[in-house]
Motif scaffolding. Structure first.
Motif, mmCIF file in Angstrom:
data_model
loop_
_atom_site.group_PDB
_atom_site.id
_atom_site.type_symbol
_atom_site.label_atom_id
_atom_site.label_comp_id
_atom_site.label_asym_id
_atom_site.label_seq_id
_atom_site.Cartn_x
_atom_site.Cartn_y
_atom_site.Cartn_z
ATOM 1 N N ASN A 148 -11.532 43.413 29.026
ATOM 2 C CA ASN A 148 -11.303 44.216 27.430
ATOM 3 C C ASN A 148 -9.370 44.370 27.278
ATOM 4 O O ASN A 148 -9.067 45.164 27.940
ATOM 5 N N GLY A 149 -9.332 44.268 26.234
ATOM 6 C CA GLY A 149 -7.981 44.333 25.552
ATOM 7 C C GLY A 149 -7.098 43.120 26.767
ATOM 8 O O GLY A 149 -5.375 43.103 26.806
ATOM 9 N N GLN A 150 -7.601 42.405 26.809
ATOM 10 C CA GLN A 150 -7.048 41.359 27.944
ATOM 11 C C GLN A 150 -5.210 40.389 27.641
ATOM 12 O O GLN A 150 -4.182 40.742 27.683
ATOM 13 N N HIS A 151 -5.682 40.324 25.620
ATOM 14 C CA HIS A 151 -5.241 39.963 24.400
ATOM 15 C C HIS A 151 -4.007 40.516 23.977
ATOM 16 O O HIS A 151 -2.793 40.339 23.524
ATOM 17 N N LYS A 152 -4.060 42.699 24.627
ATOM 18 C CA LYS A 152 -3.762 42.774 24.446
ATOM 19 C C LYS A 152 -2.436 43.806 25.227
ATOM 20 O O LYS A 152 -2.511 44.753 24.795
ATOM 21 N N GLY A 153 -2.606 43.230 26.362
ATOM 22 C CA GLY A 153 -1.361 44.356 26.835
ATOM 23 C C GLY A 153 -2.393 44.689 28.184
ATOM 24 O O GLY A 153 -1.391 45.067 28.977
ATOM 25 N N ALA A 154 -3.859 44.781 27.839
ATOM 26 C CA ALA A 154 -4.283 45.043 28.911
ATOM 27 C C ALA A 154 -4.265 45.354 30.653
ATOM 28 O O ALA A 154 -4.627 43.793 30.919
ATOM 29 N N LEU A 155 -4.404 45.433 31.498
ATOM 30 C CA LEU A 155 -4.117 45.101 33.212
ATOM 31 C C LEU A 155 -5.899 45.469 33.640
ATOM 32 O O LEU A 155 -6.674 46.462 33.439
ATOM 33 N N ASN A 156 -6.137 44.295 34.093
ATOM 34 C CA ASN A 156 -6.900 44.512 35.348
ATOM 35 C C ASN A 156 -6.856 45.321 36.752
ATOM 36 O O ASN A 156 -6.243 44.142 37.042
ATOM 37 N N LEU A 157 -6.796 45.864 37.127
ATOM 38 C CA LEU A 157 -6.521 45.942 38.121
ATOM 39 C C LEU A 157 -8.048 45.939 39.506
ATOM 40 O O LEU A 157 -9.059 46.580 38.747
ATOM 41 N N HIS A 158 -7.294 45.040 41.071
ATOM 42 C CA HIS A 158 -9.145 44.845 41.257
ATOM 43 C C HIS A 158 -8.405 44.878 42.755
ATOM 44 O O HIS A 158 -7.798 45.256 42.598
ATOM 45 N N GLY A 159 -9.214 44.544 43.448
ATOM 46 C CA GLY A 159 -9.657 44.789 44.637
ATOM 47 C C GLY A 159 -10.282 43.561 45.202
ATOM 48 O O GLY A 159 -10.333 42.250 44.154
ATOM 49 N N HIS A 160 -11.552 43.871 46.270
ATOM 50 C CA HIS A 160 -12.170 42.831 46.763
ATOM 51 C C HIS A 160 -11.867 41.544 47.313
ATOM 52 O O HIS A 160 -12.431 41.448 47.766
ATOM 53 N N SER A 161 -10.971 41.023 46.811
ATOM 54 C CA SER A 161 -10.433 39.223 47.020
ATOM 55 C C SER A 161 -9.249 38.992 47.606
ATOM 56 O O SER A 161 -8.775 38.185 48.323
ATOM 57 N N HIS A 162 -9.159 40.199 48.705
ATOM 58 C CA HIS A 162 -7.471 40.536 49.809
ATOM 59 C C HIS A 162 -6.678 40.098 49.653
ATOM 60 O O HIS A 162 -6.144 39.452 50.586
ATOM 61 N N GLY A 163 -6.095 39.610 48.338
ATOM 62 C CA GLY A 163 -5.022 39.018 48.498
ATOM 63 C C GLY A 163 -5.275 37.385 48.379
ATOM 64 O O GLY A 163 -4.077 36.563 48.386
ATOM 65 N N ARG A 164 -6.873 36.977 48.185
ATOM 66 C CA ARG A 164 -6.645 35.362 48.125
ATOM 67 C C ARG A 164 -6.692 34.573 46.969
ATOM 68 O O ARG A 164 -7.035 33.839 47.293
ATOM 69 N N LEU A 165 -6.626 35.605 45.719
ATOM 70 C CA LEU A 165 -6.972 35.161 44.797
ATOM 71 C C LEU A 165 -5.828 34.370 43.996
ATOM 72 O O LEU A 165 -4.752 35.252 43.927
ATOM 73 N N LYS A 166 -5.937 33.550 42.993
ATOM 74 C CA LYS A 166 -4.418 32.909 41.855
ATOM 75 C C LYS A 166 -4.152 34.279 41.151
ATOM 76 O O LYS A 166 -5.020 33.704 40.495
ATOM 77 N N PRO A 167 -2.850 34.525 41.072
ATOM 78 C CA PRO A 167 -2.795 35.793 39.616
ATOM 79 C C PRO A 167 -3.158 34.725 38.925
ATOM 80 O O PRO A 167 -2.929 33.998 37.900
ATOM 81 N N MET A 168 -3.065 36.066 37.756
ATOM 82 C CA MET A 168 -3.582 35.278 36.336
ATOM 83 C C MET A 168 -3.241 36.967 35.282
ATOM 84 O O MET A 168 -2.182 37.766 35.706
#
Length: 160
Positions: free
Chosen positions: A117-137
């Motif tokens: 929600n709001g991805q293209h309006k500047g919203a941030l998705n804060l998450h965990g789960h991936s332990h620093g292994r995902l390529k950032p978006m």
């Protein structure tokens, strides 16, 4: 009063030492370091959003929460059974949450999203789960301890 985010502390979980190659010699050393880092950053009145995977043994959740500074909120992860969510010490528990901070929408979930929600309006998705292994978006931020030097991260750091 400051606002912090963290995830994937996995207190008491020996699996994280091997699966995620954490740089600690033992679970006790890992737990002590994460606890010390937390309490060094967070004052008793600060707000902390923990985005899931808090601890291995649900029976130890309340005792751990009592040792950690701050007013704590849980966004449940895949390793947070009902007993962890029901432990005394959480101010709130949910599976998903949206917050507006300094006119910025924050979409909080244990899991990273492909879109939110709001991805293209500047919203941030804060998450965990991936332990620093995902390529950032763009605007997607892993707040898990593995990606944050085993400590919670201040909202100002995320918004900078």
């Amino acid at each position: 009063m400051a606002l912090f985010f963290t995830s994937d502390t996995h207190f008491g979980d020996h699996r994280t030492l091997n699966i995620h190659k954490r740089p600690f010699g033992s679970v006790a050393e890992m737990d002590a370091a994460i606890l010390a880092n937390w309490n060094a950053a967070i004052a008793p009145d600060d707000i902390v959003w923990h985005l899931g995977d808090f601890c291995r043994k649900a029976s130890e959740a309340a005792a751990l929460l009592a040792r950690l500074n701050g007013r704590k909120h849980l966004v449940r992860g895949n390793n947070d059974p009902d007993e962890v969510a029901q432990a005394q010490g959480w101010e709130s528990v949910q599976d998903y949450r949206e917050l507006t901070v300094r006119d910025r929408l924050l979409v909080l979930c244990h899991y990273p999203f492909r879109s939110w929600n709001g991805q293209h309006k500047g919203a941030l998705n804060l998450h965990g789960h991936s332990h620093g292994r995902l390529k950032p978006m763009p605007r997607q931020i892993d707040v898990g301890v593995d990606a944050r030097d085993y400590r919670p991260v201040l909202i100002e750091t995320l918004l900078a």
